[in-house]
Scaffold this motif. Structure first.
Motif, short mmCIF file in Angstrom:
data_model
loop_
_atom_site.label_atom_id
_atom_site.label_comp_id
_atom_site.label_asym_id
_atom_site.label_seq_id
_atom_site.Cartn_x
_atom_site.Cartn_y
_atom_site.Cartn_z
N ASP A 14 0.83 -1.21 0.00
CA ASP A 14 0.00 0.00 0.00
C ASP A 14 0.87 1.26 0.00
OD1 ASP A 14 -2.31 -1.54 0.01
OD2 ASP A 14 -2.76 -1.18 2.13
N PHE A 15 1.88 1.28 0.84
CA PHE A 15 2.77 2.44 0.89
C PHE A 15 3.55 2.58 -0.40
CE2 PHE A 15 2.03 2.69 5.44
CZ PHE A 15 2.22 4.04 5.72
N ALA A 16 4.10 1.49 -0.90
CA ALA A 16 4.94 1.54 -2.10
C ALA A 16 4.18 2.04 -3.32
CB ALA A 16 5.55 0.17 -2.37
N SER A 17 2.88 1.78 -3.38
CA SER A 17 2.11 2.16 -4.55
C SER A 17 1.36 3.49 -4.38
CB SER A 17 1.11 1.05 -4.90
OG SER A 17 0.18 0.88 -3.86
N ALA A 18 1.42 4.07 -3.21
CA ALA A 18 0.66 5.30 -2.94
C ALA A 18 1.42 6.54 -3.43
CB ALA A 18 0.39 5.42 -1.44
N PRO A 19 0.67 7.55 -3.90
CA PRO A 19 1.30 8.82 -4.24
C PRO A 19 1.92 9.46 -3.00
CG PRO A 19 -0.97 8.75 -5.03
CD PRO A 19 -0.76 7.54 -4.16
N ARG A 20 2.94 10.25 -3.22
CA ARG A 20 3.71 10.84 -2.11
C ARG A 20 2.82 11.57 -1.10
NH1 ARG A 20 9.31 13.97 -2.20
NH2 ARG A 20 9.13 14.90 -0.15
N ASP A 21 1.87 12.38 -1.56
CA ASP A 21 1.03 13.13 -0.63
C ASP A 21 0.13 12.22 0.20
OD1 ASP A 21 -0.30 12.62 -3.08
OD2 ASP A 21 -1.77 14.20 -2.69
N VAL A 22 -0.25 11.09 -0.34
CA VAL A 22 -1.07 10.14 0.39
C VAL A 22 -0.24 9.38 1.43
CG1 VAL A 22 -2.53 8.08 0.15
CG2 VAL A 22 -2.68 9.92 -1.53
N VAL A 23 1.03 9.16 1.13
CA VAL A 23 1.93 8.45 2.07
C VAL A 23 1.98 9.18 3.41
CG1 VAL A 23 4.33 7.82 2.52
CG2 VAL A 23 3.29 7.26 0.32
N ASP A 107 15.56 -3.64 5.04
CA ASP A 107 15.30 -2.39 4.32
C ASP A 107 13.79 -2.15 4.13
OD1 ASP A 107 14.78 -4.38 2.47
OD2 ASP A 107 15.85 -3.38 0.82
N LEU A 108 13.01 -2.60 5.09
CA LEU A 108 11.56 -2.51 5.03
C LEU A 108 11.08 -1.10 4.66
CD1 LEU A 108 8.76 -3.86 5.64
CD2 LEU A 108 9.01 -2.94 7.95
N TYR A 109 11.61 -0.08 5.33
CA TYR A 109 11.11 1.28 5.13
C TYR A 109 11.49 1.82 3.76
CZ TYR A 109 10.05 0.61 9.98
OH TYR A 109 9.56 0.08 11.15
N GLN A 110 12.64 1.40 3.22
CA GLN A 110 12.99 1.79 1.86
C GLN A 110 12.03 1.13 0.88
OE1 GLN A 110 15.15 0.96 4.24
NE2 GLN A 110 16.72 2.53 4.29
N ARG A 111 11.70 -0.14 1.11
CA ARG A 111 10.76 -0.85 0.23
C ARG A 111 9.39 -0.19 0.23
NH1 ARG A 111 11.93 -7.25 0.15
NH2 ARG A 111 14.19 -7.13 0.28
N MET A 112 9.05 0.43 1.34
CA MET A 112 7.76 1.11 1.44
C MET A 112 7.77 2.45 0.71
SD MET A 112 6.93 0.31 5.43
CE MET A 112 5.29 1.03 5.46
N GLY A 113 8.95 2.91 0.30
CA GLY A 113 9.07 4.19 -0.36
C GLY A 113 9.16 5.36 0.59
N LEU A 114 9.39 5.08 1.87
CA LEU A 114 9.41 6.18 2.85
C LEU A 114 10.64 7.07 2.71
CD1 LEU A 114 8.03 4.42 6.05
CD2 LEU A 114 6.83 5.78 4.34
N ALA A 115 11.71 6.56 2.13
CA ALA A 115 12.93 7.37 1.98
C ALA A 115 12.69 8.59 1.10
CB ALA A 115 14.06 6.51 1.43
N THR A 116 11.62 8.58 0.30
CA THR A 116 11.34 9.73 -0.56
C THR A 116 10.47 10.78 0.12
OG1 THR A 116 9.40 8.69 -1.55
CG2 THR A 116 11.53 8.30 -2.64
N VAL A 117 9.89 10.45 1.27
CA VAL A 117 8.97 11.40 1.92
C VAL A 117 9.40 11.81 3.32
CG1 VAL A 117 6.95 10.73 0.57
CG2 VAL A 117 7.42 9.56 2.71
N ILE A 118 10.32 11.08 3.93
CA ILE A 118 10.79 11.47 5.26
C ILE A 118 12.32 11.52 5.25
CG2 ILE A 118 8.76 10.61 6.47
CD1 ILE A 118 10.33 8.15 7.28
#
Length: 146
Positions: A14-23, A107-118
């Motif tokens: 869910d996180f990996a596929s969500a747009p940045r503002d939704v994350v 690397d769970l949080y990187q896989r979630m795409g969080l590195a691009t928003v936090i």
């Protein structure tokens, strides 16, 4: 090697596929999902502090006789991003076995795409939370028969 728990896989996807503002909105929702500590853990007795986090963060994992893992997390509500890590793990690992917890990628949080928003500092703190949780589970799981 066991897979990670299905609920955690769903959260990661869910996180990996969500747009940045939704994350960011999703993180805030998970920050509200942290269950309160039971009375015996108030004051953080028996909990481990995670000094890599920018805010005070405490955790405890307990491997039950059936090898399922119970987790407790505590960090202040004024730290919603850090608290979100706790909410993600609490929900994603609920009912998981020790082997499933240990199978969670580092690397769970990187896989979630969080590195691009936090910030990288917050991602590092979340990664430290997961590492300490897995260490506690590993230490206890060695004492439990399969």
């Amino acid at each position: 090697m066991p897979d990670i728990p299905p609920k955690l896989t769903e959260i990661v996807d869910d996180f990996a596929s969500a747009p940045r503002d939704v994350v960011l909105e999703m993180l805030l929702e998970f920050s509200d999902a942290v269950p309160p500590l039971p009375p015996e853990l108030t004051g953080h007795d028996g909990m481990e502090q995670v000094p890599e986090c920018q805010t005070q963060f405490f955790l405890r994992a307990e491997v039950q006789p059936d090898r399922t893992v119970r987790t407790w997390f505590d960090c202040p509500p004024e730290a919603p991003t850090t608290r979100a890590f706790a909410g993600i793990l609490a929900e994603g690992l609920a009912g998981a076995t020790a082997d499933e917890v240990l199978a969670v990628p580092d690397d769970l949080y990187q896989r979630m795409g969080l590195a691009t928003v936090i910030s990288p500092l917050r991602v590092r703190g979340g990664t430290a939370v997961l590492a300490r949780l897995k260490r506690q589970v590993r230490e206890q799981a060695d004492d439990r028969p399969r």
